[in-house]
Structures are given as C-alpha cells and as structure tokens.
Write a protein that holds these residues in place. Structure first.
Motif, mmCIF file in Angstrom:
data_model
loop_
_atom_site.group_PDB
_atom_site.id
_atom_site.type_symbol
_atom_site.label_atom_id
_atom_site.label_comp_id
_atom_site.label_asym_id
_atom_site.label_seq_id
_atom_site.Cartn_x
_atom_site.Cartn_y
_atom_site.Cartn_z
ATOM 1 N N MET A 1 0.847 -1.181 0.000
ATOM 2 C CA MET A 1 0.000 0.000 0.000
ATOM 3 C C MET A 1 0.892 1.244 0.000
ATOM 4 O O MET A 1 1.943 1.260 0.644
ATOM 5 N N ARG A 2 0.465 2.281 -0.681
ATOM 6 C CA ARG A 2 1.198 3.545 -0.725
ATOM 7 C C ARG A 2 1.169 4.217 0.646
ATOM 8 O O ARG A 2 0.232 4.049 1.416
ATOM 9 N N ILE A 3 2.209 4.985 0.958
ATOM 10 C CA ILE A 3 2.303 5.650 2.260
ATOM 11 C C ILE A 3 1.190 6.674 2.450
ATOM 12 O O ILE A 3 0.633 6.792 3.537
ATOM 13 N N ASP A 4 0.835 7.421 1.406
ATOM 14 C CA ASP A 4 -0.222 8.419 1.565
ATOM 15 C C ASP A 4 -1.566 7.745 1.847
ATOM 16 O O ASP A 4 -2.343 8.192 2.691
ATOM 17 N N LYS A 5 -1.811 6.652 1.190
ATOM 18 C CA LYS A 5 -3.056 5.915 1.417
ATOM 19 C C LYS A 5 -3.062 5.282 2.808
ATOM 20 O O LYS A 5 -4.089 5.262 3.490
ATOM 21 N N TYR A 6 -1.908 4.776 3.246
ATOM 22 C CA TYR A 6 -1.820 4.172 4.578
ATOM 23 C C TYR A 6 -2.112 5.197 5.673
ATOM 24 O O TYR A 6 -2.890 4.933 6.594
ATOM 25 N N LEU A 7 -1.493 6.376 5.569
ATOM 26 C CA LEU A 7 -1.722 7.406 6.590
ATOM 27 C C LEU A 7 -3.171 7.875 6.600
ATOM 28 O O LEU A 7 -3.705 8.230 7.652
ATOM 29 N N TRP A 8 -3.811 7.870 5.449
ATOM 30 C CA TRP A 8 -5.231 8.203 5.380
ATOM 31 C C TRP A 8 -6.060 7.074 5.992
ATOM 32 O O TRP A 8 -7.006 7.323 6.737
ATOM 33 N N CYS A 9 -5.694 5.831 5.712
ATOM 34 C CA CYS A 9 -6.450 4.675 6.213
ATOM 35 C C CYS A 9 -6.402 4.569 7.737
ATOM 36 O O CYS A 9 -7.384 4.182 8.366
ATOM 37 N N VAL A 10 -5.261 4.896 8.334
ATOM 38 C CA VAL A 10 -5.149 4.808 9.793
ATOM 39 C C VAL A 10 -5.444 6.144 10.465
ATOM 40 O O VAL A 10 -5.119 6.345 11.638
ATOM 41 N N ARG A 11 -6.054 7.051 9.721
ATOM 42 C CA ARG A 11 -6.639 8.286 10.234
ATOM 43 C C ARG A 11 -5.638 9.290 10.812
ATOM 44 O O ARG A 11 -5.936 10.003 11.760
ATOM 45 N N TYR A 12 -4.463 9.371 10.219
ATOM 46 C CA TYR A 12 -3.554 10.449 10.601
ATOM 47 C C TYR A 12 -3.872 11.714 9.819
ATOM 48 O O TYR A 12 -3.541 12.808 10.260
ATOM 49 N N ALA B 1 1.483 16.644 2.762
ATOM 50 C CA ALA B 1 2.387 16.570 3.912
ATOM 51 C C ALA B 1 3.638 15.764 3.573
ATOM 52 O O ALA B 1 4.756 16.136 3.963
ATOM 53 N N ILE B 2 3.473 14.701 2.837
ATOM 54 C CA ILE B 2 4.617 13.877 2.444
ATOM 55 C C ILE B 2 5.523 14.661 1.498
ATOM 56 O O ILE B 2 6.750 14.629 1.629
ATOM 57 N N GLN B 3 4.947 15.399 0.560
ATOM 58 C CA GLN B 3 5.744 16.183 -0.378
ATOM 59 C C GLN B 3 6.508 17.300 0.321
ATOM 60 O O GLN B 3 7.588 17.696 -0.120
ATOM 61 N N GLY C 1 7.850 16.981 3.169
ATOM 62 C CA GLY C 1 8.917 16.371 3.962
ATOM 63 C C GLY C 1 8.543 16.134 5.411
ATOM 64 O O GLY C 1 9.431 15.946 6.250
ATOM 65 N N HIS C 2 7.271 16.113 5.734
ATOM 66 C CA HIS C 2 6.831 15.901 7.112
ATOM 67 C C HIS C 2 6.777 14.429 7.494
ATOM 68 O O HIS C 2 6.524 14.110 8.650
ATOM 69 N N VAL C 3 6.996 13.541 6.536
ATOM 70 C CA VAL C 3 6.877 12.103 6.790
ATOM 71 C C VAL C 3 8.169 11.411 6.372
ATOM 72 O O VAL C 3 8.693 11.657 5.285
ATOM 73 N N THR C 4 8.685 10.550 7.266
ATOM 74 C CA THR C 4 9.837 9.721 6.933
ATOM 75 C C THR C 4 9.488 8.263 7.185
ATOM 76 O O THR C 4 8.708 7.951 8.086
ATOM 77 N N VAL C 5 10.067 7.391 6.383
ATOM 78 C CA VAL C 5 9.893 5.949 6.539
ATOM 79 C C VAL C 5 11.275 5.353 6.753
ATOM 80 O O VAL C 5 12.158 5.506 5.909
ATOM 81 N N ASN C 6 11.455 4.691 7.896
ATOM 82 C CA ASN C 6 12.744 4.089 8.262
ATOM 83 C C ASN C 6 13.886 5.106 8.192
ATOM 84 O O ASN C 6 14.983 4.812 7.743
ATOM 85 N N GLY C 7 13.618 6.347 8.593
ATOM 86 C CA GLY C 7 14.642 7.383 8.644
ATOM 87 C C GLY C 7 14.898 8.109 7.342
ATOM 88 O O GLY C 7 15.741 9.001 7.294
ATOM 89 N N GLN C 8 14.205 7.754 6.266
ATOM 90 C CA GLN C 8 14.413 8.406 4.978
ATOM 91 C C GLN C 8 13.142 9.145 4.580
ATOM 92 O O GLN C 8 12.036 8.663 4.809
ATOM 93 N N THR C 9 13.314 10.342 3.999
ATOM 94 C CA THR C 9 12.136 11.057 3.523
ATOM 95 C C THR C 9 11.468 10.232 2.432
ATOM 96 O O THR C 9 12.139 9.582 1.623
ATOM 97 N N ALA C 10 10.156 10.275 2.428
ATOM 98 C CA ALA C 10 9.396 9.411 1.522
ATOM 99 C C ALA C 10 8.705 10.222 0.450
ATOM 100 O O ALA C 10 8.492 11.420 0.592
ATOM 101 N N LYS C 11 8.364 9.549 -0.619
ATOM 102 C CA LYS C 11 7.505 10.109 -1.647
ATOM 103 C C LYS C 11 6.121 9.509 -1.441
ATOM 104 O O LYS C 11 5.981 8.450 -0.835
#
Length: 133
Positions: A1-12, A22-24, A26-36
């Motif tokens: 699942m895409r990170i943007d969809k996941y954050l929407w699904c778990v209601r963040y 928010a991801i664009q 740079g407010h979100v990182t996955v495993n310490g790396q900025t994500a797309k």
C-alpha cells in the motif's frame, strides 16, 4: 500500500490529498528516509509523521484493505510517540497564554465603539486644553 493511502487509512490525515501534501513537504519519513507519496509500506516499517508540532512515531503492524474505523486503528499500527512530545505541546500552549492574555492589548473596534457610547471623547478634551493656552 502507498504511504499516503496508509496514513489516510489509519486516520492520521483527513483526506488522502492532505496526506500527499504533507509527504511532499517532507513531514513524513519511513525508516529514517524522507518518503515520496508513492512509497510502498510494509509491516515492521517505522514511520515518523510531523503534525501539529508533534513528531508521531509509529510502527506498521499490518496493512489495511481500506480505511478503518477509529476503534480498529490500533490493529494496524503501534504508536510509539514519547509522552514528552505531548508535554512539550502543552508547554507551548501555556507559554503563548503567558505572553499575551486573551482580550488584552489594542482595543478592538467594538471596544472603541463602547468607549464612544460611554461618552469618552478624547478629541474634545484636547481642543479645550488648546483654547485655554
């Protein structure tokens, strides 16, 4: 699942487009790396979300099929946000109240009208003082 969809699904985030923005930014990182926004999320990934001056840290437990209710969110993520982050936010709120109390400072338009209605007209006092001099 895409990170943007996941954050929407778990209601963040309320909408998927807000999550994408928010991801664009740079407010979100996955495993310490900025994500797309198109970054795939898997179980055991560590996600850091900066929102409302708090860094939320969560671990992905499972990937939901679609958006889940608020009571079921804990089945899909583990919130590891330290309590100091929430205490820091409360401290920021209290400090803002300390510097300027609500309603103090420059009079509002309504305050000025109330003063005029009460009969305090500062211009008349200045004119009478000039006549006496």
């Amino acid at each position: 699942m895409r990170i943007d969809k996941y954050l929407w699904c778990v209601r963040y985030y309320k909408t998927r487009s807000i999550a994408t923005q928010a991801i664009q930014k740079g407010h979100v990182t996955v495993n310490g790396q900025t994500a797309k926004p198109s970054r795939e999320v898997f179980a055991t990934d560590k996600i850091t979300v900066r929102r409302d001056q708090i860094k939320y840290e969560l671990t992905v437990l499972d990937v939901p099929q679609n958006r889940v209710g608020p009571k079921l969110v804990d089945m899909y993520r583990k919130d590891e946000t330290p309590q100091e982050a929430f205490a820091h936010l409360e401290l920021l709120r209290l400090s803002k109240d300390h510097y300027r109390a609500q309603g103090t400072g420059r009079p509002t338009k309504k305050d000025r009208r109330d003063l005029d209605e009460y009969g305090l007209d500062f211009d008349d006092d200045l004119d009478s003082n000039e006549d006496e001099a």
